[in-house]
Enzyme design. Structure first.
Site, PDB file in Angstrom:
ATOM      1  N   PHE A   1      -6.221  -5.682  -2.105  1.00 28.04           N
ATOM      2  CA  PHE A   1      -7.311  -4.678  -2.148  1.00 28.04           C
ATOM      3  C   PHE A   1      -7.053  -3.488  -2.203  1.00 28.04           C
ATOM      4  CE2 PHE A   1     -10.709  -2.777   0.339  1.00 28.04           C
ATOM      5  CZ  PHE A   1     -12.157  -2.289  -0.778  1.00 28.04           C
TER       6      PHE A   1
ATOM      7  N   ALA B   1      -0.634   0.287  13.402  1.00 32.79           N
ATOM      8  CA  ALA B   1      -0.834   1.712  12.935  1.00 32.79           C
ATOM      9  C   ALA B   1      -2.708   1.779  13.121  1.00 32.79           C
ATOM     10  CB  ALA B   1      -0.979   1.726  11.599  1.00 32.79           C
TER      11      ALA B   1
ATOM     12  N   GLY C   1       1.054  -0.946   0.175  1.00 33.74           N
ATOM     13  CA  GLY C   1       0.023  -0.041  -0.495  1.00 33.74           C
ATOM     14  C   GLY C   1       0.499   1.031  -0.092  1.00 33.74           C
ATOM     15  N   PHE C   2       0.083   2.153   0.104  1.00 32.00           N
ATOM     16  CA  PHE C   2       0.849   3.142  -0.064  1.00 32.00           C
ATOM     17  C   PHE C   2       1.423   3.359   1.194  1.00 32.00           C
ATOM     18  CE2 PHE C   2       0.130   8.143   2.622  1.00 32.00           C
ATOM     19  CZ  PHE C   2       1.256   8.486   1.295  1.00 32.00           C
TER      20      PHE C   2
ATOM     21  N   LYS D   1     -13.221  -6.604  10.315  1.00 30.23           N
ATOM     22  CA  LYS D   1     -12.980  -8.128  10.168  1.00 30.23           C
ATOM     23  C   LYS D   1     -11.283  -7.491  10.162  1.00 30.23           C
ATOM     24  CE  LYS D   1     -16.283 -11.234   8.316  1.00 30.23           C
ATOM     25  NZ  LYS D   1     -16.183 -12.660   7.034  1.00 30.23           N
TER      26      LYS D   1
ATOM     27  N   GLN E   1      -2.148  -9.183  29.339  1.00 34.35           N
ATOM     28  CA  GLN E   1      -2.280 -10.478  29.504  1.00 34.35           C
ATOM     29  C   GLN E   1      -1.093 -12.181  28.791  1.00 34.35           C
ATOM     30  OE1 GLN E   1      -6.579 -11.627  27.556  1.00 34.35           O
ATOM     31  NE2 GLN E   1      -5.787 -13.557  27.997  1.00 34.35           N
TER      32      GLN E   1
ATOM     33  N   ASP F   1       0.092  -8.864   1.054  1.00 30.28           N
ATOM     34  CA  ASP F   1      -0.632  -7.487   1.515  1.00 30.28           C
ATOM     35  C   ASP F   1      -1.521  -8.960   0.596  1.00 30.28           C
ATOM     36  OD1 ASP F   1      -0.227  -4.639   0.552  1.00 30.28           O
ATOM     37  OD2 ASP F   1      -1.536  -5.542  -0.446  1.00 30.28           O
TER      38      ASP F   1
ATOM     39  N   TYR G   1     -14.075   1.650  10.106  1.00 31.90           N
ATOM     40  CA  TYR G   1     -12.868   2.171  10.777  1.00 31.90           C
ATOM     41  C   TYR G   1     -12.465   2.310  11.894  1.00 31.90           C
ATOM     42  CZ  TYR G   1      -8.063   4.404   9.009  1.00 31.90           C
ATOM     43  OH  TYR G   1      -7.261   4.700   9.059  1.00 31.90           O
TER      44      TYR G   1
HETATM   45  P1  NAD Z   1      -3.174   1.732   1.741  1.00 27.68           P
HETATM   46  O1  NAD Z   1      -5.143   1.495   1.034  1.00 27.68           O
HETATM   47  O2  NAD Z   1      -3.573   2.320   0.860  1.00 27.68           O
HETATM   48  O3  NAD Z   1      -2.919   0.343   2.264  1.00 27.68           O
HETATM   49  C1  NAD Z   1      -3.141  -0.372   2.792  1.00 27.68           C
HETATM   50  C2  NAD Z   1      -3.159  -1.708   2.232  1.00 27.68           C
HETATM   51  O4  NAD Z   1      -3.210  -2.772   2.603  1.00 27.68           O
HETATM   52  C3  NAD Z   1      -3.077  -1.805   0.953  1.00 27.68           C
HETATM   53  O5  NAD Z   1      -1.771  -2.506   0.529  1.00 27.68           O
HETATM   54  C4  NAD Z   1      -3.805  -3.310   1.030  1.00 27.68           C
HETATM   55  O6  NAD Z   1      -4.095  -3.530  -0.064  1.00 27.68           O
HETATM   56  C5  NAD Z   1      -3.776  -4.201   2.603  1.00 27.68           C
HETATM   57  N1  NAD Z   1      -4.702  -4.867   3.467  1.00 27.68           N
HETATM   58  C6  NAD Z   1      -6.030  -4.722   3.306  1.00 27.68           C
HETATM   59  N2  NAD Z   1      -6.663  -5.375   3.606  1.00 27.68           N
HETATM   60  C7  NAD Z   1      -5.597  -6.168   3.500  1.00 27.68           C
HETATM   61  C8  NAD Z   1      -5.644  -7.505   4.086  1.00 27.68           C
HETATM   62  N3  NAD Z   1      -7.314  -7.912   4.584  1.00 27.68           N
HETATM   63  N4  NAD Z   1      -4.898  -7.948   4.483  1.00 27.68           N
HETATM   64  C9  NAD Z   1      -4.086  -7.222   3.954  1.00 27.68           C
HETATM   65  N5  NAD Z   1      -3.607  -6.987   3.119  1.00 27.68           N
HETATM   66  C10 NAD Z   1      -4.259  -5.861   2.977  1.00 27.68           C
HETATM   67  O7  NAD Z   1      -3.688   2.242   2.766  1.00 27.68           O
HETATM   68  P2  NAD Z   1      -2.159   3.468   3.867  1.00 27.68           P
HETATM   69  O8  NAD Z   1      -2.535   5.373   3.469  1.00 27.68           O
HETATM   70  O9  NAD Z   1      -0.537   2.909   3.326  1.00 27.68           O
HETATM   71  O10 NAD Z   1      -2.244   2.989   5.781  1.00 27.68           O
HETATM   72  C11 NAD Z   1      -1.566   1.841   5.941  1.00 27.68           C
HETATM   73  C12 NAD Z   1      -1.861   2.439   7.145  1.00 27.68           C
HETATM   74  O11 NAD Z   1      -2.168   3.262   8.355  1.00 27.68           O
HETATM   75  C13 NAD Z   1      -3.753   0.883   6.841  1.00 27.68           C
HETATM   76  O12 NAD Z   1      -3.970   0.691   8.361  1.00 27.68           O
HETATM   77  C14 NAD Z   1      -3.592   3.211   7.915  1.00 27.68           C
HETATM   78  O13 NAD Z   1      -5.407   2.490   8.595  1.00 27.68           O
HETATM   79  C15 NAD Z   1      -3.151   3.802   8.960  1.00 27.68           C
HETATM   80  N6  NAD Z   1      -3.252   4.656   8.358  1.00 27.68           N
HETATM   81  C16 NAD Z   1      -2.817   5.464   7.293  1.00 27.68           C
HETATM   82  C17 NAD Z   1      -3.426   6.884   7.083  1.00 27.68           C
HETATM   83  C18 NAD Z   1      -2.771   8.034   6.144  1.00 27.68           C
HETATM   84  O14 NAD Z   1      -3.200   9.053   6.265  1.00 27.68           O
HETATM   85  N7  NAD Z   1      -1.809   7.453   4.879  1.00 27.68           N
HETATM   86  C19 NAD Z   1      -3.755   7.864   8.639  1.00 27.68           C
HETATM   87  C20 NAD Z   1      -4.028   7.308   9.201  1.00 27.68           C
HETATM   88  C21 NAD Z   1      -3.798   5.658   9.202  1.00 27.68           C
END
Ligand code: NAD
Ligand code: UDP
Length: 349
Positions: A72, A150, A48-49, A127, A198, A69, A181
């Protein structure tokens, strides 16, 4: 002059000619690690990002990285340059299902983060946060790995305390469209602390505030990528509501350094710790800034506000400054220019 320290090797004259490029290349590119031993590090959501930048930085530091990953919202192109690196492995897996690996550290980032993506299948979002985090905590417990969760500023909901310190418990709608979320992430935090109390699991909880930069998905729907893409295409910039709502945007490189600093902190530092850039800006001001930086002829178009859209958000990062000696360094304008450059290249490729 002998070519090798051992005379036997000198007697094989062709060997040096055959392997010298490989040997010298290895020597020249040898990575200088800031750690003594390379660690095996699992990054869920690594394509992801945020995850892709984290994987790249950890590999650069000489660590062995397993990127997991389900694709999704992530993309192989985000980590394409790492695929041939011997210190990098890619596993297609969904963390809603258990997995057995041997690792030293886990960064649990898997979860869609943009409102458009996490509301697409809200049950799956919960989930991922709840069952997925249980599986990652279970793995951490079994192999005695340290785990960084995260979490998010969304645990504060539509905050009534401003800026938000970690001590604030939040103001969250438990049954709204964002709840899958927000409540999923709140439950994930609870799970981390229960596994810690625990089962002695070594936990770190990062409350990440709005982060932006290259590798955001084109269809991500978050405000920075939306505005940049709209501006580059000379389409209207879609400001939801009156544009007076605020956010505080952190460039991805700063965030990655904050996450690594938290992971490497003393075991007694569990968090939750706010990580983000305290520079607060209204959505309207952001739209104007991006129009200016792109030289776009786009106009600003008002659209109805999404339900439960937080009115203001700004991290109090006093704890991160004191405990991690960390603070963001990249000003908004500089980060936006880098991100504009990324999307401009992507749209023209
Ligand atoms: P993103 O959507 O680009 O990345 C999320 C990644 O998780 C994707 O590669 C997706 O394919 C993968 N993924 C999703 N569900 C999955 C699953 N069930 N099993 C395996 N892989 C799965 O989002 P992001 O911005 O890179 O965010 C990454 C994390 O940081 C997340 O947990 C998000 O909640 C947290 N976060 C990000 C921000 C932000 O501003 N970017 C802010 C707060 C929290
Ligand atoms: N927003 C907007 N136009 C867009 C996308 C988002 O005005 O095209 C607003 C959104 O309503 C919110 C802010 O920008 O007030 C940040 O939205 P984003 O989805 O990036 O993140 P989050 O709401 O999760 O902080």
């Amino acid at each position: 002059m002998p070519k090798f320290a051992h005379p036997i090797l000198d007697n094989i004259p062709d060997l040096w000619d055959v392997y010298k490029d490989v040997l010298m290349a290895d020597k020249d590119t040898k990575k200088i690690s800031s750690f003594e031993e390379p660690r095996r590090i699992l990054v869920t959501g690594g394509a992801g990002f945020l995850g892709s930048h984290l994987c790249r930085e950890l590999v650069r530091q000489g660590q062995e990285v397993i990127c997991l990953d389900n694709f999704f919202t992530g993309h192989k192109r985000n980590i394409e340059d790492l695929l041939d690196d011997p210190n990098f492995e890619l596993i297609r897996h969904d963390i809603v299902n258990p997995i057995f690996l041997e690792v030293d550290q886990i960064y649990n980032l898997a979860c869609p983060a943009s409102p458009v993506h996490y509301q697409y299948n809200p049950v799956k979002t919960i989930k991922t946060s709840v069952m997925g985090t249980i599986h990652m905590l279970g793995l951490a417990k079994r192999v005695k790995a340290r785990i960084l969760q995260a979490s998010t500023s969304e645990v504060y909901g539509d905050p009534q305390v401003h800026p938000q310190p970690e001590s604030y418990w939040g103001h969250v709608n438990p049954i709204g469209l964002r709840s899958c979320y927000d409540e999923g992430k709140r439950c994930a935090e609870t799970l981390c602390f229960d596994y810690h109390r625990q089962n002695n699991v070594d936990i770190k909880v990062a409350r990440i505030f709005n982060t932006y930069g290259p590798n955001m998905d084109v269809n991500d729907g978050r405000v920075v990528s939306n505005f940049i893409i709209q501006a580059l295409q000379n389409k209207p910039l879609t400001v939801y509501g009156d544009g007076g709502q605020t956010r505080s945007f952190c460039y991805v490189d700063d965030m990655v350094h904050g996450l690594i600093a938290l992971m490497e902190s003393n075991p007694d530092v569990t968090g939750p710790l706010n990580l983000g850039n305290p520079g607060e800006i209204t959505v309207q001001e952001l739209a104007e800034k991006i129009t200016l930086l792109t030289g776009s002829s786009s106009v600003i178009e008002t659209q109805p506000p999404p339900p439960d859209d937080p009115i203001q958000r700004q991290p109090d990062i006093t704890s991160a400054r004191e405990i991690l000696n960390w603070e963001p360094r990249i000003p908004l304008e500089e980060g936006l220019k880098k991100t504009i450059h990324y999307f401009d290249s992507l749209l023209h490729s």
